[in-house]
Design a protein around this motif. Structure first.
Motif, PDB file in Angstrom:
ATOM      1  N   ASN A  16     -34.448  11.680  -9.271  1.00  0.00           N
ATOM      2  CA  ASN A  16     -34.056  10.489  -9.664  1.00  0.00           C
ATOM      3  C   ASN A  16     -33.360  10.644 -10.896  1.00  0.00           C
ATOM      4  O   ASN A  16     -32.909   9.518 -11.316  1.00  0.00           O
ATOM      5  N   ASN A  17     -32.857  11.594 -11.545  1.00  0.00           N
ATOM      6  CA  ASN A  17     -32.332  11.775 -12.850  1.00  0.00           C
ATOM      7  C   ASN A  17     -31.013  12.644 -12.608  1.00  0.00           C
ATOM      8  O   ASN A  17     -31.117  13.709 -12.175  1.00  0.00           O
ATOM      9  N   GLU A  18     -29.872  11.991 -13.042  1.00  0.00           N
ATOM     10  CA  GLU A  18     -28.628  12.730 -12.723  1.00  0.00           C
ATOM     11  C   GLU A  18     -28.212  13.635 -14.123  1.00  0.00           C
ATOM     12  O   GLU A  18     -27.444  14.417 -14.004  1.00  0.00           O
ATOM     13  N   PHE A  19     -28.795  13.399 -15.150  1.00  0.00           N
ATOM     14  CA  PHE A  19     -28.660  13.951 -16.649  1.00  0.00           C
ATOM     15  C   PHE A  19     -29.797  14.214 -17.131  1.00  0.00           C
ATOM     16  O   PHE A  19     -30.812  13.806 -17.006  1.00  0.00           O
ATOM     17  N   CYS A  20     -29.887  15.321 -17.955  1.00  0.00           N
ATOM     18  CA  CYS A  20     -30.613  15.725 -18.754  1.00  0.00           C
ATOM     19  C   CYS A  20     -30.319  16.126 -20.342  1.00  0.00           C
ATOM     20  O   CYS A  20     -29.302  16.294 -20.648  1.00  0.00           O
ATOM     21  N   SER A  21     -31.319  16.024 -21.324  1.00  0.00           N
ATOM     22  CA  SER A  21     -31.033  16.642 -22.588  1.00  0.00           C
ATOM     23  C   SER A  21     -31.204  18.227 -22.364  1.00  0.00           C
ATOM     24  O   SER A  21     -32.497  18.529 -22.265  1.00  0.00           O
ATOM     25  N   PHE A  22     -30.448  18.909 -22.794  1.00  0.00           N
ATOM     26  CA  PHE A  22     -30.518  20.404 -22.752  1.00  0.00           C
ATOM     27  C   PHE A  22     -30.338  21.181 -24.213  1.00  0.00           C
ATOM     28  O   PHE A  22     -29.423  20.826 -24.758  1.00  0.00           O
ATOM     29  N   GLY A  23     -31.578  21.785 -24.576  1.00  0.00           N
ATOM     30  CA  GLY A  23     -31.580  21.989 -25.780  1.00  0.00           C
ATOM     31  C   GLY A  23     -31.767  23.770 -25.885  1.00  0.00           C
ATOM     32  O   GLY A  23     -32.314  24.318 -25.086  1.00  0.00           O
ATOM     33  N   THR A  24     -30.723  24.284 -26.883  1.00  0.00           N
ATOM     34  CA  THR A  24     -30.697  25.895 -27.007  1.00  0.00           C
ATOM     35  C   THR A  24     -31.107  26.121 -28.336  1.00  0.00           C
ATOM     36  O   THR A  24     -31.433  24.985 -29.190  1.00  0.00           O
ATOM     37  N   VAL A  25     -30.918  27.286 -28.766  1.00  0.00           N
ATOM     38  CA  VAL A  25     -31.285  27.731 -30.032  1.00  0.00           C
ATOM     39  C   VAL A  25     -30.159  28.378 -30.688  1.00  0.00           C
ATOM     40  O   VAL A  25     -29.490  29.317 -29.946  1.00  0.00           O
ATOM     41  N   GLU A  26     -29.600  27.699 -31.900  1.00  0.00           N
ATOM     42  CA  GLU A  26     -28.631  28.503 -32.424  1.00  0.00           C
ATOM     43  C   GLU A  26     -28.791  28.779 -33.829  1.00  0.00           C
ATOM     44  O   GLU A  26     -29.019  27.996 -34.572  1.00  0.00           O
ATOM     45  N   ASN A  27     -28.437  30.160 -34.232  1.00  0.00           N
ATOM     46  CA  ASN A  27     -28.972  30.506 -35.671  1.00  0.00           C
ATOM     47  C   ASN A  27     -30.274  29.949 -36.084  1.00  0.00           C
ATOM     48  O   ASN A  27     -30.290  29.404 -37.296  1.00  0.00           O
ATOM     49  N   GLY A  28     -31.164  29.885 -35.370  1.00  0.00           N
ATOM     50  CA  GLY A  28     -32.698  29.557 -35.468  1.00  0.00           C
ATOM     51  C   GLY A  28     -32.811  27.970 -35.428  1.00  0.00           C
ATOM     52  O   GLY A  28     -33.940  27.556 -36.012  1.00  0.00           O
ATOM     53  N   LYS A  29     -31.919  27.366 -34.937  1.00  0.00           N
ATOM     54  CA  LYS A  29     -31.889  25.905 -35.240  1.00  0.00           C
ATOM     55  C   LYS A  29     -31.779  25.326 -33.857  1.00  0.00           C
ATOM     56  O   LYS A  29     -30.906  25.797 -33.121  1.00  0.00           O
ATOM     57  N   PRO A  30     -32.404  24.014 -33.399  1.00  0.00           N
ATOM     58  CA  PRO A  30     -32.243  23.487 -32.173  1.00  0.00           C
ATOM     59  C   PRO A  30     -30.882  23.223 -32.008  1.00  0.00           C
ATOM     60  O   PRO A  30     -30.280  22.315 -33.103  1.00  0.00           O
ATOM     61  N   ARG A  31     -30.346  22.859 -30.962  1.00  0.00           N
ATOM     62  CA  ARG A  31     -28.959  22.375 -30.464  1.00  0.00           C
ATOM     63  C   ARG A  31     -28.990  21.717 -29.151  1.00  0.00           C
ATOM     64  O   ARG A  31     -29.692  22.454 -28.103  1.00  0.00           O
ATOM     65  N   VAL A  32     -28.779  20.377 -29.101  1.00  0.00           N
ATOM     66  CA  VAL A  32     -29.215  19.536 -27.923  1.00  0.00           C
ATOM     67  C   VAL A  32     -27.772  18.979 -27.503  1.00  0.00           C
ATOM     68  O   VAL A  32     -27.237  18.438 -28.140  1.00  0.00           O
ATOM     69  N   ARG A  33     -27.578  18.942 -25.933  1.00  0.00           N
ATOM     70  CA  ARG A  33     -26.646  18.063 -25.519  1.00  0.00           C
ATOM     71  C   ARG A  33     -26.985  17.607 -24.189  1.00  0.00           C
ATOM     72  O   ARG A  33     -27.833  18.268 -23.653  1.00  0.00           O
ATOM     73  N   TYR A  34     -26.083  16.653 -23.757  1.00  0.00           N
ATOM     74  CA  TYR A  34     -26.452  15.901 -22.489  1.00  0.00           C
ATOM     75  C   TYR A  34     -25.633  16.653 -21.345  1.00  0.00           C
ATOM     76  O   TYR A  34     -24.396  17.111 -21.563  1.00  0.00           O
ATOM     77  N   MET A  35     -26.520  16.860 -20.078  1.00  0.00           N
ATOM     78  CA  MET A  35     -25.664  17.440 -19.000  1.00  0.00           C
ATOM     79  C   MET A  35     -26.136  17.151 -17.735  1.00  0.00           C
ATOM     80  O   MET A  35     -27.188  16.235 -17.662  1.00  0.00           O
ATOM     81  N   ALA A  36     -25.226  17.532 -16.959  1.00  0.00           N
ATOM     82  CA  ALA A  36     -25.413  17.052 -15.197  1.00  0.00           C
ATOM     83  C   ALA A  36     -26.822  17.796 -14.897  1.00  0.00           C
ATOM     84  O   ALA A  36     -26.590  18.974 -15.266  1.00  0.00           O
ATOM     85  N   LEU A  37     -27.614  17.297 -14.312  1.00  0.00           N
ATOM     86  CA  LEU A  37     -28.645  18.066 -13.807  1.00  0.00           C
ATOM     87  C   LEU A  37     -28.678  18.087 -12.130  1.00  0.00           C
ATOM     88  O   LEU A  37     -28.183  17.303 -11.424  1.00  0.00           O
ATOM     89  N   PHE A  38     -28.882  19.488 -12.092  1.00  0.00           N
ATOM     90  CA  PHE A  38     -28.987  19.946 -10.332  1.00  0.00           C
ATOM     91  C   PHE A  38     -30.378  20.676 -10.279  1.00  0.00           C
ATOM     92  O   PHE A  38     -30.668  21.320 -11.354  1.00  0.00           O
ATOM     93  N   HIS A  39     -31.146  20.643  -9.121  1.00  0.00           N
ATOM     94  CA  HIS A  39     -32.103  21.640  -9.010  1.00  0.00           C
ATOM     95  C   HIS A  39     -32.536  21.708  -7.602  1.00  0.00           C
ATOM     96  O   HIS A  39     -32.118  21.251  -6.755  1.00  0.00           O
ATOM     97  N   ASP A  40     -33.284  22.871  -7.457  1.00  0.00           N
ATOM     98  CA  ASP A  40     -33.937  23.142  -6.320  1.00  0.00           C
ATOM     99  C   ASP A  40     -35.384  23.244  -6.487  1.00  0.00           C
ATOM    100  O   ASP A  40     -35.836  24.279  -7.230  1.00  0.00           O
ATOM    101  N   GLU A  41     -36.158  22.576  -5.884  1.00  0.00           N
ATOM    102  CA  GLU A  41     -37.570  22.318  -6.464  1.00  0.00           C
ATOM    103  C   GLU A  41     -37.613  22.242  -7.897  1.00  0.00           C
ATOM    104  O   GLU A  41     -36.941  21.441  -8.534  1.00  0.00           O
ATOM    105  N   LEU A  42     -38.285  23.172  -8.567  1.00  0.00           N
ATOM    106  CA  LEU A  42     -38.527  23.252 -10.030  1.00  0.00           C
ATOM    107  C   LEU A  42     -37.550  24.025 -10.709  1.00  0.00           C
ATOM    108  O   LEU A  42     -37.411  23.965 -12.027  1.00  0.00           O
ATOM    109  N   THR A  43     -36.647  24.653 -10.023  1.00  0.00           N
ATOM    110  CA  THR A  43     -35.553  25.521 -10.817  1.00  0.00           C
ATOM    111  C   THR A  43     -34.206  24.548 -10.943  1.00  0.00           C
ATOM    112  O   THR A  43     -33.938  23.815 -10.176  1.00  0.00           O
ATOM    113  N   ILE A  44     -33.934  24.557 -12.329  1.00  0.00           N
ATOM    114  CA  ILE A  44     -32.799  23.692 -12.682  1.00  0.00           C
ATOM    115  C   ILE A  44     -31.508  24.394 -12.997  1.00  0.00           C
ATOM    116  O   ILE A  44     -31.800  25.387 -13.406  1.00  0.00           O
TER     117      ILE A  44
END
Length: 139
Positions: A16-44
């Motif tokens: 039911n959701n086309e988008f998500c907030s996706f967070g990575t780590v850059e130089n020890g700090k969090p970095r978040v951006r919006y991305m289009a979401l696709f999945h197969d069961e629980l694998t995104i």
């Protein structure tokens, strides 16, 4: 309470959701951006250009976080997903995730710049407006 299993409820929120907030780590700090979401069961799966910062960030530190579902309503179903990310150039996966609206950025599913971020959850916190938090853990 729903008759669906926790895993089925989580898949329903992903459906039911086309988008998500996706967070990575850059130089020890969090970095978040919006991305289009696709999945197969629980694998995104997240589509991106291989030259983006997020590709390098995942290669440096595969621990990622995804937030799915908040739409501002008190009854929103929300997923907080702790996961491991990897970068895939698998042809069949790129074809499976491909959408025509990607043509704005890529020549097609075989464009060498087009890669898939494969996100495998280790822990998912599921919040529903109807119940307390439930936690799914990878086996």
């Amino acid at each position: 309470m729903s008759n669906l299993s926790l895993e089925q409820q989580i898949v329903s929120v992903l459906d039911n959701n086309e988008f998500c907030s996706f967070g990575t780590v850059e130089n020890g700090k969090p970095r978040v951006r919006y991305m289009a979401l696709f999945h197969d069961e629980l694998t995104i799966y997240l589509a991106t250009n291989r030259k983006t910062d997020k590709v390098e960030e995942i290669r440096d530190n595969p621990h990622v976080h995804i937030l799915v579902g908040f739409d501002g309503k008190p009854s929103s179903d929300i997923l907080q997903i702790e996961a491991t990310g990897s970068v895939s150039t698998d042809e069949s996966l790129r074809e499976k995730v491909w959408r025509d609206d990607f043509k704005e950025w890529f020549d097609g599913p075989h464009d060498p710049e087009y890669v898939i971020l494969k996100i495998v959850p280790s822990r998912i916190e599921y919040y529903s407006g109807k119940s307390e938090q439930q936690v799914w853990q990878a086996k």
